[in-house]
Scaffold this motif. Structure first.
Motif, PDB file in Angstrom:
ATOM      1  N   PRO A  36       0.824  -1.213   0.000  1.00  0.00           N
ATOM      2  CA  PRO A  36       0.000   0.000   0.000  1.00  0.00           C
ATOM      3  C   PRO A  36       0.856   1.260   0.000  1.00  0.00           C
ATOM      4  O   PRO A  36       0.527   2.235  -0.678  1.00  0.00           O
ATOM      5  CB  PRO A  36      -0.795  -0.105   1.299  1.00  0.00           C
ATOM      6  N   ALA A  37       1.973   1.215   0.718  1.00  0.00           N
ATOM      7  CA  ALA A  37       2.831   2.405   0.782  1.00  0.00           C
ATOM      8  C   ALA A  37       3.399   2.733  -0.594  1.00  0.00           C
ATOM      9  O   ALA A  37       3.399   3.888  -1.024  1.00  0.00           O
ATOM     10  CB  ALA A  37       3.954   2.179   1.782  1.00  0.00           C
ATOM     11  N   ALA A  38       3.857   1.682  -1.299  1.00  0.00           N
ATOM     12  CA  ALA A  38       4.416   1.900  -2.631  1.00  0.00           C
ATOM     13  C   ALA A  38       3.346   2.450  -3.565  1.00  0.00           C
ATOM     14  O   ALA A  38       3.594   3.356  -4.360  1.00  0.00           O
ATOM     15  CB  ALA A  38       4.972   0.600  -3.182  1.00  0.00           C
ATOM     16  N   MET A  39       2.143   1.917  -3.422  1.00  0.00           N
ATOM     17  CA  MET A  39       1.042   2.364  -4.270  1.00  0.00           C
ATOM     18  C   MET A  39       0.782   3.848  -4.053  1.00  0.00           C
ATOM     19  O   MET A  39       0.536   4.599  -4.997  1.00  0.00           O
ATOM     20  CB  MET A  39      -0.196   1.560  -3.879  1.00  0.00           C
ATOM     21  N   GLN A  40       0.875   4.238  -2.796  1.00  0.00           N
ATOM     22  CA  GLN A  40       0.618   5.633  -2.464  1.00  0.00           C
ATOM     23  C   GLN A  40       1.606   6.552  -3.170  1.00  0.00           C
ATOM     24  O   GLN A  40       1.262   7.617  -3.651  1.00  0.00           O
ATOM     25  CB  GLN A  40       0.748   5.804  -0.966  1.00  0.00           C
ATOM     26  N   ARG A  41       2.880   6.098  -3.226  1.00  0.00           N
ATOM     27  CA  ARG A  41       3.891   6.897  -3.918  1.00  0.00           C
ATOM     28  C   ARG A  41       3.571   6.991  -5.393  1.00  0.00           C
ATOM     29  O   ARG A  41       3.628   8.041  -6.002  1.00  0.00           O
ATOM     30  CB  ARG A  41       5.282   6.267  -3.781  1.00  0.00           C
ATOM     31  N   ILE A  86      -5.145  -1.732   0.269  1.00  0.00           N
ATOM     32  CA  ILE A  86      -4.591  -0.697  -0.613  1.00  0.00           C
ATOM     33  C   ILE A  86      -5.599   0.442  -0.765  1.00  0.00           C
ATOM     34  O   ILE A  86      -5.259   1.625  -0.682  1.00  0.00           O
ATOM     35  CB  ILE A  86      -4.214  -1.299  -1.980  1.00  0.00           C
ATOM     36  N   THR A  87      -6.873   0.070  -0.972  1.00  0.00           N
ATOM     37  CA  THR A  87      -7.912   1.096  -1.120  1.00  0.00           C
ATOM     38  C   THR A  87      -7.897   2.053   0.069  1.00  0.00           C
ATOM     39  O   THR A  87      -7.861   3.285  -0.103  1.00  0.00           O
ATOM     40  CB  THR A  87      -9.302   0.436  -1.203  1.00  0.00           C
ATOM     41  N   THR A  88      -7.877   1.479   1.268  1.00  0.00           N
ATOM     42  CA  THR A  88      -7.993   2.325   2.451  1.00  0.00           C
ATOM     43  C   THR A  88      -6.680   3.018   2.796  1.00  0.00           C
ATOM     44  O   THR A  88      -6.689   4.016   3.504  1.00  0.00           O
ATOM     45  CB  THR A  88      -8.497   1.523   3.655  1.00  0.00           C
ATOM     46  N   SER A  89      -5.561   2.471   2.293  1.00  0.00           N
ATOM     47  CA  SER A  89      -4.302   3.194   2.496  1.00  0.00           C
ATOM     48  C   SER A  89      -4.239   4.403   1.579  1.00  0.00           C
ATOM     49  O   SER A  89      -3.736   5.457   1.954  1.00  0.00           O
ATOM     50  CB  SER A  89      -3.101   2.293   2.216  1.00  0.00           C
ATOM     51  N   LEU A  90      -4.728   4.221   0.344  1.00  0.00           N
ATOM     52  CA  LEU A  90      -4.719   5.328  -0.599  1.00  0.00           C
ATOM     53  C   LEU A  90      -5.683   6.418  -0.145  1.00  0.00           C
ATOM     54  O   LEU A  90      -5.413   7.597  -0.314  1.00  0.00           O
ATOM     55  CB  LEU A  90      -5.110   4.832  -1.988  1.00  0.00           C
ATOM     56  N   ASP A  91      -6.826   6.002   0.367  1.00  0.00           N
ATOM     57  CA  ASP A  91      -7.814   6.975   0.819  1.00  0.00           C
ATOM     58  C   ASP A  91      -8.294   6.553   2.202  1.00  0.00           C
ATOM     59  O   ASP A  91      -9.253   5.800   2.332  1.00  0.00           O
ATOM     60  CB  ASP A  91      -8.978   7.024  -0.175  1.00  0.00           C
ATOM     61  N   PRO A  92      -7.629   7.001   3.265  1.00  0.00           N
ATOM     62  CA  PRO A  92      -7.948   6.551   4.623  1.00  0.00           C
ATOM     63  C   PRO A  92      -9.356   6.964   5.059  1.00  0.00           C
ATOM     64  O   PRO A  92      -9.827   6.498   6.083  1.00  0.00           O
ATOM     65  CB  PRO A  92      -6.889   7.231   5.487  1.00  0.00           C
ATOM     66  N   HIS A  93      -9.996   7.814   4.285  1.00  0.00           N
ATOM     67  CA  HIS A  93     -11.341   8.248   4.682  1.00  0.00           C
ATOM     68  C   HIS A  93     -12.405   7.538   3.878  1.00  0.00           C
ATOM     69  O   HIS A  93     -13.553   7.964   3.855  1.00  0.00           O
ATOM     70  CB  HIS A  93     -11.472   9.759   4.503  1.00  0.00           C
ATOM     71  N   ALA A 108       0.885   6.894  -6.865  1.00  0.00           N
ATOM     72  CA  ALA A 108      -0.331   7.625  -7.204  1.00  0.00           C
ATOM     73  C   ALA A 108      -0.073   9.125  -7.352  1.00  0.00           C
ATOM     74  O   ALA A 108      -0.949   9.851  -7.773  1.00  0.00           O
ATOM     75  CB  ALA A 108      -1.378   7.385  -6.131  1.00  0.00           C
ATOM     76  N   LEU A 109       1.131   9.588  -7.010  1.00  0.00           N
ATOM     77  CA  LEU A 109       1.403  11.030  -6.952  1.00  0.00           C
ATOM     78  C   LEU A 109       0.299  11.683  -6.126  1.00  0.00           C
ATOM     79  O   LEU A 109       0.022  11.237  -5.043  1.00  0.00           O
ATOM     80  CB  LEU A 109       1.524  11.613  -8.359  1.00  0.00           C
ATOM     81  N   ASP A 110      -0.378  12.709  -6.661  1.00  0.00           N
ATOM     82  CA  ASP A 110      -1.429  13.269  -5.806  1.00  0.00           C
ATOM     83  C   ASP A 110      -2.818  12.837  -6.265  1.00  0.00           C
ATOM     84  O   ASP A 110      -3.789  13.522  -6.036  1.00  0.00           O
ATOM     85  CB  ASP A 110      -1.298  14.788  -5.669  1.00  0.00           C
ATOM     86  N   HIS A 111      -2.870  11.685  -6.916  1.00  0.00           N
ATOM     87  CA  HIS A 111      -4.178  11.188  -7.326  1.00  0.00           C
ATOM     88  C   HIS A 111      -4.565   9.945  -6.543  1.00  0.00           C
ATOM     89  O   HIS A 111      -5.218   9.052  -7.056  1.00  0.00           O
ATOM     90  CB  HIS A 111      -4.192  10.915  -8.819  1.00  0.00           C
ATOM     91  N   ASP A 112      -4.138   9.874  -5.262  1.00  0.00           N
ATOM     92  CA  ASP A 112      -4.396   8.666  -4.480  1.00  0.00           C
ATOM     93  C   ASP A 112      -5.880   8.414  -4.289  1.00  0.00           C
ATOM     94  O   ASP A 112      -6.316   7.278  -4.247  1.00  0.00           O
ATOM     95  CB  ASP A 112      -3.665   8.693  -3.128  1.00  0.00           C
ATOM     96  N   SER A 113      -6.646   9.487  -4.200  1.00  0.00           N
ATOM     97  CA  SER A 113      -8.079   9.320  -3.985  1.00  0.00           C
ATOM     98  C   SER A 113      -8.710   8.594  -5.180  1.00  0.00           C
ATOM     99  O   SER A 113      -9.513   7.683  -5.020  1.00  0.00           O
ATOM    100  CB  SER A 113      -8.702  10.704  -3.797  1.00  0.00           C
ATOM    101  N   LEU A 114      -8.321   9.027  -6.367  1.00  0.00           N
ATOM    102  CA  LEU A 114      -8.867   8.406  -7.571  1.00  0.00           C
ATOM    103  C   LEU A 114      -8.397   6.960  -7.686  1.00  0.00           C
ATOM    104  O   LEU A 114      -9.158   6.067  -8.054  1.00  0.00           O
ATOM    105  CB  LEU A 114      -8.427   9.198  -8.803  1.00  0.00           C
ATOM    106  N   LEU A 115      -7.131   6.731  -7.351  1.00  0.00           N
ATOM    107  CA  LEU A 115      -6.607   5.369  -7.433  1.00  0.00           C
ATOM    108  C   LEU A 115      -7.304   4.480  -6.403  1.00  0.00           C
ATOM    109  O   LEU A 115      -7.537   3.290  -6.638  1.00  0.00           O
ATOM    110  CB  LEU A 115      -5.097   5.381  -7.204  1.00  0.00           C
ATOM    111  N   ALA A 116      -7.665   5.062  -5.251  1.00  0.00           N
ATOM    112  CA  ALA A 116      -8.428   4.316  -4.250  1.00  0.00           C
ATOM    113  C   ALA A 116      -9.753   3.865  -4.855  1.00  0.00           C
ATOM    114  O   ALA A 116     -10.188   2.729  -4.648  1.00  0.00           O
ATOM    115  CB  ALA A 116      -8.674   5.184  -3.021  1.00  0.00           C
TER     116      ALA A 116
END
Lengths: 324, 268, 301
Positions: free
Chosen positions: C48-53, C97-104, C55-63
């Motif tokens: 999940p951490a790697a995925m977050q990187r 991964i979903t919740t790591s990318l978008d914790p909310h 995603a740049l600043d599109h983690d919400s969309l990737l979530a």
């Protein structure tokens, strides 16, 4: 009266090479003064330093040493540009704009109100001979039409001083005639024109004074007729239907006779021998005149000689420096 | 002032004639088609996803415009020599840079505004189609005014990226400028990691270098509040203000740098 | 050939080539079927951490993308034909991964927990992972009483750990924004363990969920609870009116004697079964209410 353009020891070095850059002198201590109302020809073969000089005067590049004044203001004075026009060599404009839009844009930069702008733009496009095409994007323009747009933009602000870099290049004979007439018109209005060219005939037809540069250095300056190198060395007389016996008779007085086609000859007449008597004699024998032109050095001839001299001079200078 | 405005309007005109507005059509198609398709796939998260998609697409489309027009702003004029007649007019080089920058920012502003309107229309329609009970379960309302905060920060980020592109454009060609700008954009996203470099590395020098880089490089991750906004979480005015201030100062630094370099540049 | 004709021919050729590509792909898929499950089975990036990187600043969309994948993966495996093995190994990593990318990502925790705790073959039956996911959610959003409710739910229905369930409910009830039925729920769960009243109470909360399938699940669970009550009452009747000596227990006998008005049916209108020897009442194997939930009261008998 102070000169309109005063160039003082203007020098420009370029760095050549990426790692171990060594300077290359494109212009070497150029000094010139141009008075108001002059049409000044700035001559020299390609690569002599003409464009470098004009770019320095327009502050597109910055001098290594020396300086210049235009209309009494030092280089880099933005306000002085309100009174200056400039046509770059092979100009290039925004190809997504129409001719009209381009001039309007430049008109805004001069701070003209819309009505004033519209009037000037329409008048100038008429003057340089661009008609309905003014509504077309510039990408559709030929080189000659772009040159005309370039001239129009240089005159947009009714400038007191106009700098033209190779204004004839890219133009057909008709266009060249138009530009010549335009420059003469500007002279008659009392404006100062500084133009560069590598074609001597252009200067001859227009200029009150010229400067010749070669290898980045001023080679000669003054009235064209006073520069020794450009004085007439003889005449080239071309005649048709010369009978062979007549040709044999005049052969001793001409320097050279070259047959162009059957019965048509080019005769090189030395300067001491005025061509009018020979012409009269040949016409009496039934020959017809095709053309009569003075023979003189071209800029290239002049340049080749100067290079040889300058090379020798530079070698001498270097030797002198080595001795010190 | 009229010189800056004229240069800016010309940049805007160029972008319009270069068919930049087509990206707006693409954006609208993307939003509308996804809002239609997502309903089938996502177990009721379509409004959140359309928001995410709309905000991300605004940022990405804007980024492409900022980078690919930004890198050509100055270098293309120099390459085509169209700058020669221009600089012979009463325009100073700083005015030229300011005008170029303002023009692209204007293009981006129009672009972002149209995208925002499109996003709100789609969200409004989706919201209108759902029964009130379903709407009540959402984290945030469909056409939520808080989205504007995220969009405002996206716009600020685009302004900053434009300034970066313009800065590189004053001294290098388009290809190198694009590489440098995109590189800095990506580094800017990872910027926050540099701050915590000491957890990974022991070397004092490396830590100092990382710390220095963290402070000097643009911190672009600060402009991303998309997740918070989509979930209806608060983004404080203080944060908005501080980030706006940061962008303003950083942009000023880049533009001053661009002017400094450009004012001494020879056009050979 | 004129220039126009040549141009038309070129365009036609290009279209024909594209058509051929489409046809060839269709044919190849028929000759060499591609297992569609394979595509979903690849978790391109596991960390999940790697995925977050990435995603740049599109983690919400990737979530969102990972959420859609998780839903599709779960649904696809749940509905997979009987002969194929259901498997859910990637469900938790995808939700993680979903919740790591978008914790909310609220719904990812709540539905994720329900998906994960569902018994095999309807789900992986990983209540431990469901609780882990909810704990992660609470770390990100400590104010979400719903996560406490869900965690209690998993303990109650899947792990049958009523003490733990009561503990989760009461912790959730302490949140300032918790609904007023949370404290009695906690109390009831603690007092009676698995009692149908508290189960019914729990399910009723889900009856007005905004999700149709969750409402259906709640309806079904409530019908099962009704069936349990009905079976208890029927057994009571059977005990009170035993058949004459030597005769088996049967609904027909009870109807003939006027005890019952007709065949007793469960809430899905399927008749109940009755054991001829013991008289024990059971759900018909053909009833759609099967399998029934674990029920301590009936298990004890």
């Amino acid at each position: 009266m102070p000169p309109v353009i005063r160039i003082d020891e203007l020098t420009k070095d370029y760095k050549v090479g990426f790692w171990r850059s060594r300077p290359y002198r494109a212009l070497d201590r150029l000094s010139l003064e141009i008075a108001e109302g002059e049409v000044f020809g700035f001559l020299g073969p390609n690569g002599a330093g003409k464009t470098t000089t004009l770019k320095l005067l327009m502050q597109l590049i910055f001098p290594t040493r020396g300086g210049a004044e235009i209309l009494g203001r030092p280089l880099g004075d933005v306000q002085a540009r309100q009174r200056i026009g400039f046509l770059p060599e092979n100009p290039s404009f925004y190809d997504y704009l129409t001719a009209e839009e381009l001039l309007n844009y430049f008109g805004q930069l001069f701070g003209y109100a819309p009505a004033e702008r519209g009037r000037r733009v329409a008048a100038l496009l008429d003057r340089v001979g661009i008609g309905a095409e003014r509504r077309l994007q510039l990408r559709k323009f030929s080189k000659g039409m772009i040159q005309r747009v370039g001239i129009a933009q240089a005159l947009l602000n009714d400038p007191e001083v106009i700098f033209l870099d190779e204004p004839m290049s890219g133009l057909d004979p008709l266009g060249r005639r138009d530009v010549r007439n335009l420059i003469l018109e500007l002279r008659d209005q009392g404006r100062t024109v500084f133009f560069s060219s590598h074609i001597l005939a252009d200067a001859e037809a227009l200029c009150s004074r010229v400067a010749v540069v070669a290898n980045g250095r001023l080679a000669a300056a003054g009235r064209l007729s006073e520069i020794l190198a450009f004085q007439v060395r003889g005449w080239d007389l071309v005649m048709d239907t010369i009978r062979p016996d007549v040709l044999e008779r005049v052969r001793p007085v001409v320097r050279r006779a070259t047959e162009i086609s059957a019965g048509r000859y080019s005769l090189e007449v030395p300067l001491e021998q005025p061509p009018d008597r020979l012409l009269a004699e040949l016409v009496a024998e039934g020959a017809t005149l095709v053309s009569l032109t003075p023979i003189r050095d071209t800029l290239e001839d002049f340049f080749v000689r100067r290079v040889a001299e300058a090379g020798a001079g530079a070698r001498a200078e270097e030797a002198a420096r080595a001795r010190d | 002032m009229h010189a800056i405005r004229s240069v800016a309007v010309n940049v805007f005109k160029e972008s319009v004639r270069d068919r930049v507005p087509y990206n707006l059509v693409l954006f609208a198609v993307l939003l509308i088609s996804s809002s239609y398709l997502l309903g089938q796939l996502t177990a009721g998260q379509d409004v959140k996803i359309v928001k995410d998609l709309g905000l991300s697409a605004t940022a990405v489309f804007g980024l492409f415009i900022a980078v690919f027009i930004g890198i050509g702003l100055v270098s293309k004029e120099v390459e085509r020599r169209s700058i020669y007649p221009l600089l012979a007019k009463p325009v100073s080089r700083p005015q030229f840079i300011a005008g170029k920058y303002a023009g692209l920012v204007l293009t981006l502003a129009v672009n972002v505004a149209v995208m925002t309107i499109a996003l709100y229309v789609v969200l409004g329609y989706m919201s209108w189609m759902e029964p009130a009970a379903v709407r009540a379960s959402w984290d945030a309302p469909g056409p939520d005014p808080r989205l504007l905060k995220a969009i405002a920060l996206i716009f600020l980020e685009l302004m900053l990226v434009t300034a970066i592109a313009l800065f590189f454009s004053t001294f290098s060609g388009p290809l190198l400028s694009a590489a440098l700008t995109l590189g800095l954009y990506i580094v800017g996203q990872f910027n926050a990691d540099l701050k915590n470099f000491d957890r990974v590395v022991n070397s004092k020098t490396a830590i100092w270098l990382a710390r220095g880089a963290y402070h000097v490089l643009p911190d672009l991750s600060a402009f991303d509040v998309k997740t918070q906004v989509v979930h209806g979480l608060p983004v404080s005015s203080g944060y908005m203000l501080a980030t706006t201030g940061y962008a303003a100062v950083y942009i000023a630094a880049l533009l001053l740098g661009a002017v400094a370099i450009f004012s001494r540049r020879d056009f050979k | 050939m004129t220039a126009t004709a040549r141009h038309a021919a070129l365009v036609a050729a290009a279209c024909a080539a594209l058509g051929a590509a489409v046809a060839l792909q269709l044919a190849r898929d028929r000759w060499y079927p591609r297992s569609d499950i394979q595509a979903a089975e690849i978790l391109y990036v596991r960390s999940p951490a790697a995925m977050q990187r990435l995603a740049l600043d599109h983690d919400s969309l990737l979530a969102d993308v990972y959420w859609i994948r998780a839903v599709q993966y779960y649904g696809g495996n749940r509905l997979a034909p009987q002969l194929r093995k259901h498997h859910y190994e990637l469900l938790y990593p995808m939700l993680d991964i979903t919740t790591s990318l978008d914790p909310h990502f609220n719904i990812a925790y709540r539905f994720g927990a329900i998906f994960l705790s569902e018994e095999y073959p309807g789900g992986p039956g990983r209540s431990d992972q469901a609780i882990a996911l909810l704990r992660k959610g609470l770390a990100a959003r400590p104010d979400k009483w719903q996560y406490y409710l869900d965690a209690g739910f998993v303990n109650y229905f899947h792990l049958h750990d009523y003490r733990a369930a009561a503990d989760w409910f009461s912790r959730g009830a302490r949140l300032p924004n918790a609904p007023n039925w949370m404290p009695p729920l906690a109390a009831a769960t603690l007092a009676k363990g698995n009692d149908r009243a508290s189960s019914r109470f729990l399910w009723r909360q889900l009856l007005d969920s905004d999700q149709a399938w969750l409402r259906n699940a709640a309806t079904r669970a409530l019908q099962q609870l009704d069936a349990l009550d009905q079976m208890d009452r029927l057994e009571e009747i059977v005990r009170r009116y035993p058949p004459p000596m030597g005769q088996p227990h049967s609904w027909i006998g009870l109807i003939r004697r006027g005890v019952l008005a007709g065949l007793p049916v469960d809430p899905t209108r399927t008749p109940y079964d009755i054991d001829p020897e013991t008289g024990r009442v059971a759900l018909s194997p053909s009833s759609s209410l099967n399998p029934m939930p674990f029920d301590t009261a009936r298990q004890a008998r």
